[in-house]
Design an enzyme around this catalytic site. Structure first.
Site, PDB file in Angstrom:
ATOM      1  N   ARG A 101      -2.634  28.620 127.477  1.00 48.07           N
ATOM      2  CA  ARG A 101      -2.699  28.858 125.799  1.00 48.07           C
ATOM      3  C   ARG A 101      -3.785  29.532 125.730  1.00 48.07           C
ATOM      4  NH1 ARG A 101      -1.144  22.835 123.605  1.00 48.07           N
ATOM      5  NH2 ARG A 101       0.835  22.857 124.408  1.00 48.07           N
ATOM      6  N   TYR A 107       5.849  30.646 122.648  1.00 51.09           N
ATOM      7  CA  TYR A 107       5.631  30.285 123.871  1.00 51.09           C
ATOM      8  C   TYR A 107       4.333  29.650 124.230  1.00 51.09           C
ATOM      9  CZ  TYR A 107       4.395  34.864 126.100  1.00 51.09           C
ATOM     10  OH  TYR A 107       3.820  35.951 126.319  1.00 51.09           O
ATOM     11  N   GLU A 108       4.245  28.779 125.487  1.00 51.68           N
ATOM     12  CA  GLU A 108       3.227  27.809 125.514  1.00 51.68           C
ATOM     13  C   GLU A 108       2.903  26.874 124.525  1.00 51.68           C
ATOM     14  OE1 GLU A 108       1.972  27.648 128.730  1.00 51.68           O
ATOM     15  OE2 GLU A 108       2.601  29.298 129.636  1.00 51.68           O
ATOM     16  N   GLY A 109       3.809  26.465 123.914  1.00 54.47           N
ATOM     17  CA  GLY A 109       3.609  25.427 123.019  1.00 54.47           C
ATOM     18  C   GLY A 109       3.599  26.217 121.584  1.00 54.47           C
TER      19      GLY A 109
END
Lengths: 597, 597
Positions: free
Chosen positions: B302, B441-443
């Site tokens: 993140r 992306y990545e949460g």
């Protein structure tokens, strides 16, 4: 893939009938019969064509794009037919004069239908949008002969029109236009030479003829913006009997490869053939007054770009909402089952942001359109002038704020879709790409902000704006008198105070143009936030009255209250974030030296 | 077309040396020699490779994209060579353990170089970014045999790694993962079946082997997120001597057609061949603890997405500035000649917004990276734990705010270019399209906001945040003590007050999870605005001291003061706009019934 677009007829009718009211239109020339039923029938019919014929081509048009083959532009499949369905049903001339075959309907109805066309298929809707600009220029400034020869076919849409302004060195600064127009020996016409860029729908096969309205300089014209004239340059010359003559020397040399609106051909247009013959053109209006003529129709074109943003905002909302209803992912606190993501507060927040921004700007744009009608048709000349001042004030805000927020809404639309928003399978990404042009063309939003701040507020000593603020204060008073919505009134009051404070600061410092120029964008955004709140505040009052008398059968008015409430809490408070930038002077930006960049 | 990218080595070094300081790194294991000269040399060398080899492929990679031919992904021209230049120079393992062939440099240096790779070519930089995630998972959770067989080649970059998490029904909610892993008869390995989507660099020819780290369920595993295990699935099986064995049954079935990062192959990956044979996989870590293992490396991934946004922000700034210097259009008030648009206040405002957002997030991200180093290497265990709490607090902010602002900056970059921003001739539009994935992306950024609000602030009773606010108040005091920047201190103080008020409200209402969830995004944005202001406030103090002692020869520190001042007036005040949304409870969103949408 399902096509998500249903014209927002309910909300358009709400604004037209309940926020604006049809009473002012009763007895207005050409619109004697306008009533709620007719308005709704018109919009439903536009919505039907939009949903059935235009919207399904939005995505295929994007994928296919336009191609230049042997000097001719090929539109994506279905676009010619969809355009013909539109013109044959008479939509192109919706607010054009009846004597030229138009419907003569008021601007407020035209604006509502335009939102629908843009929501359904923005790239296609640009064709009639540009035609309307050319039509208006010709109607206002063309002589009788030009009007007789060209106007009816432009109004019917059998021919389309273009606006040929930009050149490589002349974008925001049209004073730099260099295209040349040499008078013919006869004196009846001119020969044009030069190149224009970014010409929307500059060539295509959807119409028999294309009428270019072109800015160019005659020999010996003064330098700068006072030496530019306006010319009509048809793709095919038109004989005295109206039949088409020979091909004129106006050519599409290339198409731009754009990030969005792929189905709208953006052309580089060349005047003059390889043998040195110029394109035949006819002077429109007065020599050297081309830019002035152009500006008389600029307000309307700018208004339409705002409306375009609103149309996209609506389509973004519908697509994101449909996805949020279908996509099951994650649980609500305390829940055991996965739920559609519409159940998650943050997804609701995103959807409500899109909706609140869109509905606020829709109401403002239609209110502004109603003032356009009043400015043309009110019986009293002072009333007409006052209405025109409102139009002048609102137009840059509608153009810039609605287009800026449309980009923001489209980005939120992507976010609601998660990973699916980033792939080009659904439409979310396309809407975001398409609408990104709206803050740029018809005068960048920075130019709108200058126009708003310098010409619409400061030049007028803030009087028109103050009159509007006074009206907003009446809404504040009414909201505060109703305990259910008194908190909305309190927030609206704060907003008025903030904009008034900014205005006072700018008036006090107006001798320094850099102060106004540095403040322009944040100041216009403040005003836009507040104007949107004003309209939703009015909507909340109407909604409260209907709910109180038990008339909210389908929940529309409760939903409107939700939107107004959300706007006052999530959108309107942005006004406060702009204050330090507006009231901070120009030193900060002016002090940056070359080596500090 | 010129390629505008020069690594911002000066500003990176400023943050590392003057805002963070190298003193904590002296004597840290593996970095004994780290000094200002070395840091600068490393970043200059990364910048050289980035400018000369990576940046020139950014635009061609976008146009060419990736193609799936006969089951194999073909990268755009030059990408394989550019990747090899990068790995051969040792950049891939910059912060990997020395015992596996890495450079063992601290995270703060790695982060700085990562910004450079993303700024130069985001699509290509995703390859090492994903590899690093796989490497870290393996290093933390793999057994010795797996590490010995796979780690060195992942660190060198001879092999790349992927993270295979999402499935059609399992995106934000990984508890829904359905891919199956059946134990082999031997018990040493598993056979995987199923499909994953959105796999970044899921297949390509730039490396000899691709190591997939895959979430899947074993038979009889518990339902939901407690029944998911992590497996290593190589594209080619690896023999005991390290040589490559046969092709494993893991295939790229299709590539996504994305709006951006066209040169990064986003694959649908299938495990299992048409004969019913599964893909050979090896368990990493403990059975059913796959999601936990994954989360241990999530912070770092993140963080890197935030850094990616900063890299794009920098490139946007450079491109827009170069355009603004070259493009002559319009006059300044009182001027007679057309000027480069850099002379117009509104263009300066846009450029400064991009720069202020980028520099603020750069400083925050590197400060957070320095805490990552401290959390790993500080000699004192309490100091390590305290540092880790800072990392936990900052990471979702770095990810979400930096990525959100990067999209905003890229849109402003388009706006500075006017019509040229909308065509795909210059890079402005591409940067905007590319970086739009970062908030997803990545949460998603909504997930980051939840993580920040619920897990990083409320779960911790606001203690770590309060410690940060206390530090910000020290900066306030120092700023206010210096008359030149005391106004910056005043604004920063208001920001602290606003965030503290929001935090108090959320702590008081934390029993209702809907209140926190409704507030999460605006609350995180408030914190992000303030954290950025904190870092630029610190930078302003450093700059003041240098300027006072006459050390600002090249104007860098004066420029930094301009940036800090601009941020405090144009960006920081946004904190106030979020307050009503944060402190408004959840009723507004929860009250919306189905029929109100």
């Amino acid at each position: 893939m399902s096509i998500y677009y249903k014209a927002p007829v309910r909300d358009l009718c709400f604004v037209i009938e309940e926020l604006i009211g049809l009473q002012d239109y009763v007895g207005m020339e050409g619109v004697e019969e306008l009533d709620a039923e007719l308005v709704s029938a018109i919009l439903e019919e536009a919505g039907r064509l939009a949903s059935e014929e235009w919207a399904p081509l939005n995505s295929s048009g994007d994928r296919q794009g336009c191609v230049l083959e042997n000097g001719q532009v090929k539109l994506p499949d279905g676009f010619i037919e969809a355009y013909k369905s539109f013109t044959e049903a008479g939509w192109n001339g919706i607010n054009a004069p009846v004597e030229h075959g138009g419907q003569g309907l008021p601007e407020v109805i035209a604006s509502a239908t335009q939102e629908i066309w843009h929501g359904a298929n923005m790239a296609l809707a640009l064709a009639p949008m540009l035609s309307a600009g050319a039509t208006e220029l010709l109607a206002q400034h063309g002589d009788t002969e030009l009007q007789q020869r060209y106007l009816d076919k432009l109004v019917s849409g059998e021919w389309t029109g273009t606006m040929d302004l930009s050149e490589p060195q002349a974008g925001s600064d049209l004073g730099q236009v260099a295209a040349r127009a040499l008078p013919d020996e006869t004196g009846d016409s001119y020969r044009l030479f030069g190149q224009k860029i970014f010409i929307t729908w500059g060539d295509h096969q959807a119409a028999e003829n294309i009428i270019h309205l072109v800015l160019a300089r005659t020999p010996d014209a003064p330098a700068g913006h006072r030496g530019i004239s306006l010319f009509l340059v048809p793709k095919f010359l038109v004989n005295a009997d109206g039949s088409l003559g020979e091909r004129n020397a106006v050519f599409c040399d290339s198409l731009e490869h754009k990030v969005g609106i792929h189905a709208s051909p953006t052309c580089t247009i060349r005047y003059g053939d390889n043998q040195g013959n110029g394109a035949v053109g006819y002077l429109v209006g007065e020599l050297n007054r081309g830019l002035n003529h152009m500006f008389t129709m600029m307000n309307e074109a700018r208004h339409k770009v705002g409306v375009q943003g609103i149309g996209i905002g609506e389509r973004v909302y519908q697509g994101a909402l449909a996805f949020a209803r279908e996509r099951v992912q994650g649980r609500r606190p305390g829940g055991k089952e996965s739920v559609p993501i519409l159940g998650h507060p943050d997804v609701r927040r995103m959807l409500m942001t899109i909706r609140a921004q869109t509905e606020a700007m829709r109401a403002l744009a239609l209110v502004s359109a109603a003032y356009q009608d009043k400015a043309l048709h009110a019986s009293d000349s002072e009333e007409r002038a006052a209405a025109q001042r409102r139009v002048d004030l609102f137009t840059p805000v509608v153009k810039a704020v609605a287009s800026d927020w449309a980009v923001d809404s489209a980005s939120l639309g992507i976010q609601v879709h998660g990973g699916m928003g980033f792939v080009e399978e659904l439409e979310a990404a396309q809407l975001w790409r398409d609408v990104r042009i709206a803050p740029i063309y018809e005068g960048t939003n920075g130019i709108q902000a200058q126009d708003f701040t310098l010409r619409k507020v400061l030049k007028d000593s803030g009087e028109t704006l103050e009159a509007v603020l006074g009206e907003i204060e009446q809404v504040v008073a009414e909201l505060r008198a109703d305990s259910v919505v008194s908190d909305l009134g309190a927030r609206l009051k704060e907003g008025v105070g903030t904009v008034r404070e900014s205005t006072r600061y700018l008036l006090e410092n107006q001798e320094d143009p850099f102060v106004s120029l540095s403040a322009a964008t944040p100041y216009m955004m403040q005003a836009g936030c507040l104007f949107g709140a004003w309209q939703l505040g009015r909507a909340a009052l109407v909604a409260r009255a209907v709910i109180e008398r038990g008339g909210d059968g389908d929940g529309f008015y409760t939903a409107k209250l939700h939107t107004a409430r959300f706007y006052m809490r999530h959108i309107l408070p942005r006004v406060h974030a702009y204050t330090p930038a507006v009231c901070g002077g120009s030193d900060e930006l002016e002090a940056i030296e070359e080596r500090h960049w």
